[in-house]
Write a protein that holds these residues in place. Structure first.
Motif, PDB file in Angstrom:
ATOM      1  N   THR A 150      17.814 -77.987  69.000  1.00 19.48           N
ATOM      2  CA  THR A 150      17.955 -77.991  70.463  1.00 19.48           C
ATOM      3  C   THR A 150      18.997 -79.016  70.909  1.00 19.48           C
ATOM      4  N   LEU A 151      19.047 -80.133  70.189  1.00 12.86           N
ATOM      5  CA  LEU A 151      19.988 -81.200  70.525  1.00 12.86           C
ATOM      6  C   LEU A 151      21.437 -80.719  70.348  1.00 12.86           C
ATOM      7  N   THR A 154      22.264 -78.218  72.959  1.00 19.21           N
ATOM      8  CA  THR A 154      22.534 -78.905  74.221  1.00 19.21           C
ATOM      9  C   THR A 154      24.007 -79.308  74.284  1.00 19.21           C
ATOM     10  N   ARG A 156      26.418 -77.918  72.716  1.00 14.31           N
ATOM     11  CA  ARG A 156      27.250 -76.707  72.794  1.00 14.31           C
ATOM     12  C   ARG A 156      27.283 -76.137  74.205  1.00 14.31           C
ATOM     13  N   THR A 157      26.100 -76.092  74.856  1.00 15.03           N
ATOM     14  CA  THR A 157      26.083 -75.493  76.191  1.00 15.03           C
ATOM     15  C   THR A 157      26.847 -76.365  77.191  1.00 15.03           C
ATOM     16  N   PHE A 158      26.979 -77.658  76.872  1.00 14.56           N
ATOM     17  CA  PHE A 158      27.798 -78.530  77.714  1.00 14.56           C
ATOM     18  C   PHE A 158      29.272 -78.492  77.293  1.00 14.56           C
ATOM     19  N   GLY A 159      29.600 -77.540  76.438  1.00 12.83           N
ATOM     20  CA  GLY A 159      30.997 -77.301  76.114  1.00 12.83           C
ATOM     21  C   GLY A 159      31.638 -78.311  75.176  1.00 12.83           C
ATOM     22  N   LEU A 160      30.827 -79.090  74.450  1.00 12.46           N
ATOM     23  CA  LEU A 160      31.411 -80.077  73.538  1.00 12.46           C
ATOM     24  C   LEU A 160      31.994 -79.407  72.294  1.00 12.46           C
ATOM     25  N   ARG A 164      33.071 -83.613  68.860  1.00 14.58           N
ATOM     26  CA  ARG A 164      32.361 -84.426  69.856  1.00 14.58           C
ATOM     27  C   ARG A 164      30.854 -84.330  69.639  1.00 14.58           C
TER      28      ARG A 164
ATOM     29  N   PRO B  75      30.140 -70.803  74.447  1.00 16.80           N
ATOM     30  CA  PRO B  75      29.603 -71.352  75.694  1.00 16.80           C
ATOM     31  C   PRO B  75      30.677 -71.461  76.778  1.00 16.80           C
ATOM     32  N   VAL B  80      25.661 -73.520  82.257  1.00 13.54           N
ATOM     33  CA  VAL B  80      24.919 -74.416  81.373  1.00 13.54           C
ATOM     34  C   VAL B  80      23.475 -73.940  81.247  1.00 13.54           C
ATOM     35  N   LEU B  81      22.928 -74.129  80.060  1.00  9.99           N
ATOM     36  CA  LEU B  81      21.553 -73.693  79.781  1.00  9.99           C
ATOM     37  C   LEU B  81      20.630 -74.898  79.730  1.00  9.99           C
ATOM     38  N   PHE B  83      16.980 -76.195  78.627  1.00 23.39           N
ATOM     39  CA  PHE B  83      15.945 -75.774  77.681  1.00 23.39           C
ATOM     40  C   PHE B  83      14.546 -76.113  78.175  1.00 23.39           C
ATOM     41  N   SER B  89      15.699 -82.003  74.081  1.00 27.01           N
ATOM     42  CA  SER B  89      17.052 -81.785  74.569  1.00 27.01           C
ATOM     43  C   SER B  89      17.661 -83.051  75.185  1.00 27.01           C
ATOM     44  N   PHE B  91      18.750 -86.984  75.376  1.00 26.33           N
ATOM     45  CA  PHE B  91      19.245 -87.912  74.366  1.00 26.33           C
ATOM     46  C   PHE B  91      18.404 -89.185  74.406  1.00 26.33           C
ATOM     47  N   PHE B 102      26.172 -88.088  80.920  1.00 24.17           N
ATOM     48  CA  PHE B 102      26.656 -87.178  79.885  1.00 24.17           C
ATOM     49  C   PHE B 102      27.175 -85.878  80.495  1.00 24.17           C
ATOM     50  N   GLY B 103      26.467 -85.375  81.502  1.00 19.16           N
ATOM     51  CA  GLY B 103      26.909 -84.147  82.171  1.00 19.16           C
ATOM     52  C   GLY B 103      28.307 -84.294  82.746  1.00 19.16           C
ATOM     53  N   GLU B 105      30.563 -86.665  81.688  1.00 23.00           N
ATOM     54  CA  GLU B 105      31.479 -86.898  80.561  1.00 23.00           C
ATOM     55  C   GLU B 105      31.848 -85.585  79.896  1.00 23.00           C
ATOM     56  N   ALA B 106      30.870 -84.665  79.818  1.00 23.52           N
ATOM     57  CA  ALA B 106      31.122 -83.389  79.150  1.00 23.52           C
ATOM     58  C   ALA B 106      32.212 -82.606  79.857  1.00 23.52           C
ATOM     59  N   ARG B 110      35.160 -89.526  83.093  1.00 22.39           N
ATOM     60  CA  ARG B 110      34.677 -90.816  82.615  1.00 22.39           C
ATOM     61  C   ARG B 110      35.066 -91.925  83.595  1.00 22.39           C
ATOM     62  N   ARG B 150      21.083 -83.859  84.714  1.00 16.92           N
ATOM     63  CA  ARG B 150      22.164 -83.844  83.733  1.00 16.92           C
ATOM     64  C   ARG B 150      22.914 -82.512  83.784  1.00 16.92           C
ATOM     65  N   ALA B 151      22.140 -81.411  83.893  1.00 21.04           N
ATOM     66  CA  ALA B 151      22.771 -80.091  83.957  1.00 21.04           C
ATOM     67  C   ALA B 151      23.615 -79.969  85.225  1.00 21.04           C
ATOM     68  N   TYR B 154      27.095 -81.507  85.385  1.00 22.33           N
ATOM     69  CA  TYR B 154      28.151 -80.739  84.726  1.00 22.33           C
ATOM     70  C   TYR B 154      28.818 -79.794  85.733  1.00 22.33           C
TER      71      TYR B 154
END
Lengths: 259, 258
Positions: A150-151, A154, A156-160, A164, B75, B80-81, B83, B89, B91, B102-103, B105-106, B110, B150-151, B154
Motif C-alpha cells: 500500500t505504501l 501510495t 505511485r498514485t501521487f505520481g512519484l 523517488r 497513474p 489520486v487514490l 486507500f 498508507s 508515512f 508530501f501531497g 511535494e509530489a 517545495r 494529503r490527497a 496534491y
C-alpha cells in the motif's frame, strides 16, 4: 526517572567487586605479574600512555580507519541493498554469491587482502568494509522487501517516479531494518579493524596491544585493551543516541502497539 | 466531455492454478466534473480492482479508462487514490504536517508557501493543533483525515476513495462523511467513492452505480436528488431515503451477500 534511579547499582557493584578481587589476587601473587598485573598498575600505565600521547595517537589511527571503513560500508551496503531488494532480477543475479560469501568468517579474507593490497591502510579499511557490509546489506534487502505494498501504491498514485519512491518511501520505510544492520555492522567493523591491525599494522590500537604483549609490557597491553573497550563503548553509545533521535517515530509506534 | 470515462473495462486474474478468473465483467460509465458518484456492491465484487484500474495502478485486461481526455496507462497526474488502510498508507516517519506536505511535494511544490498551504488543509480537515504529531499518535478517524488532507494537497481533479471509512466506528464515520462533503463543496473536486454501506452511498452521492457480484457489472444507475447541503438526521429521515435504501438492498440482497 532521574539519573540516580537509572544507574544499575547492582551491576556496577559486581563489576567493581571483580576489579577489587583482581587487584587483591594480583598483589597477593607476584608470580602472576606478567599475566595479571594489578588493576592499579594497568590504570597507571594507561595514565602514562595517555600523558605521553602515544596511545591517543594509536587510538586516533584506529578510529580513522574504523570511520572510513564503516561509513563507506554503510553507503555501499544500503545502496546495494536497496537496489537488490527493489529490483527482483538484480537480486536473482547476486543472491547465490551473497549466500555463499556471507557465512564465511570475514577474517579469512585478510590474507587475500594483504596479497592484493599490501599491509597499509588500504588493506585494513578494505577488510573492514568487506566484513561490515554483510549485516547491513542483508537487513536492507529484508527491509525493502517487507515494505507494505500500500505504501508503494501510495507513492505511485501521487505520481512519484520509481527513484523517488525508492528514496522517499522505501528507504525510510525500511529504516528500522537498516538501523539494525548498521548497529551489527558497527561492532563487526571495530572487530575487523583491531584484528587487521594486529596482523598487519605498524600503528593503531590492535598493533599497540600486540606489540606491548610481545615486549612483555602486560600493563601497557591491558591499557590498550581498556582503550579499545572504551572506544567500542563510546561508538555504541553514540550510535544509540543517533538512533534514538532518528527513529523517534518508530519507538513511539512500537510502544503504542505493545501497550 | 466527462472528466472520467470508463469504456468496457474488464479485468481478469490469473490464479495460482493457472486458470483465470474474471473480476470485472464489462463496466462502462462516465463521471462529470465536480460530481460525487459511488459504486456500491457486495464485498468481494471487485470494487477495489475497479478503482485500482481507474487509478492506473493496475492495467485492465480490456477496455480503457480516459481521464480528462487522456487515456490512462499509468497513474495520471490529476487523479489520486485514497486507500481504505490509512494506517498502511500514511508515512509513519513523517508528522501530520510532513504527510500533508508530501501531497504538495509530489506535485513539485517545495516552496515556503507550501507549508502554509499544508497547514490550511490540516485546519480544513479539523486537525489544527496536531501538525507535529505522528500518525500513530492519532485515532483511526484522525489518521484518515490526514490521508484526506494529503490527497487534497496534491490538488487532484478526481479523488478516488476506496471504502475510506470502512474500518471506522459508526459515529466517526458520520463525522467524516460530513467533513468530506464540506471539502468537496469547497474545493469542487470530482469524487469517485466505493463503499458497501448503502446508506453512506445515498447520503453522499449525486449518482450511484450498483455493482453485481463477480464478474462485476453495473446493474443499475440511480440519481440521488436530495438537496445539498445534506444533513445526517433530516436527509436520512426522508421517506425517499428509505425507499432508495430498500431498493438497493433488494438488488444487492437478491444475489446473496457473500
Amino acid at each position: 526517572m532521574n539519573l540516580l534511579q537509572r544507574v544499575n547499582w547492582l551491576g556496577w557493584s559486581s563489576f567493581v567487586s571483580l576489579l577489587l578481587v583482581w587487584e587483591l589476587v594480583a598483589r597477593a601473587t607476584p608470580k602472576l605479574e606478567l599475566y595479571l598485573p594489578p588493576v592499579s598498575r594497568i590504570l597507571g600505565a594507561l595514565g602514562r600512555a595517555l600523558a605521553a600521547g602515544s596511545i591517543t595517537q594509536h587510538g586516533l589511527v584506529t578510529l580513522g580507519r574504523f570511520a572510513e571503513g564503516y561509513l563507506l560500508s554503510a553507503v555501499l551496503a544500503v545502496s546495494l541493498g536497496a537496489l537488490l531488494g527493489y529490483f527482483r532480477a538484480f537480486h536473482s543475479l547476486l543472491a547465490t554469491l551473497i549466500e555463499l560469501l556471507r557465512p564465511m568468517p570475514s577474517v579469512a579474507i585478510i590474507p587475500v587482502a594483504i596479497l592484493l593490497l599490501g599491509i597499509g591502510d588500504a588493506m585494513i579499511v578494505s577488510v573492514t568494509i568487506y566484513a561490515s557490509v554483510w549485516p547491513i546489506l542483508i537487513n536492507t534487502i529484508d527491509g525493502v522487501r517487507n515494505i507494505d505494498h500500500t505504501l508503494i501504491d501510495t507513492g505511485r498514485t501521487f505520481g512519484l517516479s520509481r527513484w523517488r519512491i525508492l528514496w522517499e518511501i522505501i528507504l525510510p520505510g525500511a529504516s528500522p531494518y537498516i538501523v539494525t544492520g548498521l548497529r551489527i555492522g558497527l561492532s563487526i567493523a571495530l572487530i575487523l579493524v583491531t584484528t587487521a591491525e594486529m596482523i598487519a599494522g605498524s600503528k593503531g590500537l590492535g598493533f599497540f596491544i600486540l606489540d606491548e604483549e610481545r615486549a612483555m609490557n602486560s600493563a601497557n597491553m591491558y591499557a590498550g585493551i581498556v582503550v579499545v573497550a572504551l572506544l567500542g563503548y563510546a561508538l555504541n553509545g553514540l550510535f544509540l543516541l543517533a538512533e534514538t533521535y532518528a527513529m523517534k517515530w518508530r519507538h513511539g509506534m512500537m510502544a503504542r502497539q505493545a501497550a | 466531455m466527462p472528466i472520467l470515462d470508463v469504456q468496457s473495462l474488464s479485468k481478469s486474474y490469473r490464479q495460482a492454478g493457472g486458470e483465470s478468473t474474471l473480476a470485472i465483467g464489462n463496466i462502462t460509465c462516465q463521471v462529470e466534473s465536480g460530481e460525487f458518484v459511488s459504486f456500491v456492491g457486495p464485498s468481494g465484487c471487485g470494487k477495489t480492482t475497479l478503482l485500482m484500474s481507474i487509478a492506473g495502478l493496475m492495467a485492465p485486461s480490456s477496455g480503457r479508462v480516459v481521464v480528462n481526455g487522456r487515456e490512462v496507462h499509468g497513474p495520471p497526474r490529476n487523479l489520486v487514490l485514497l486507500f481504505q488502510e490509512y494506517n498502511k498508507s500514511l508515512f509513519g516517519w513523517r508528522s501530520v504536517l510532513g504527510n500533508v506536505r508530501f501531497g504538495l511535494e509530489a506535485r513539485g511544490d517545495r516552496s515556503a508557501a507550501a507549508e502554509n498551504e499544508a497547514r490550511k488543509l490540516i485546519d480544513l480537515v479539523g486537525l489544527k493543533g496536531f501538525e507535529r504529531h505522528y500518525p500513530w499518535e492519532l485515532s483511526g478517524g484522525m489518521q484518515q483525515r490526514v490521508a484526506i488532507a494529503r490527497a487534497l494537497a496534491y490538488e487532484p481533479e478526481v479523488l478516488l476513495m476506496d471504502e475510506p471509512f470502512g474500518s471506522l466506528d459508526a459515529l466517526t464515520r458520520l463525522e467524516l462523511e460530513d467533513t468530506l462533503l464540506r471539502l468537496w463543496a469547497e474545493l469542487k473536486t470530482t469524487i469517485v467513492f466505493i463503499t458497501h454501506d448503502i446508506e453512506e452511498a445515498i447520503y453522499l452521492s449525486d449518482r450511484i452505480w450498483i455493482l453485481s457480484r463477480r464478474p462485476s457489472q453495473i446493474m443499475q444507475e440511480l440519481k440521488i436528488e436530495f438537496s445539498r447541503p445534506r444533513h445526517q438526521v433530516t436527509t436520512r429521515a426522508e421517506a425517499r431515503f428509505m425507499e432508495l435504501r430498500n431498493d438497493i438492498y433488494r438488488q444487492i440482497g437478491n444475489q446473496g451477500i457473500s
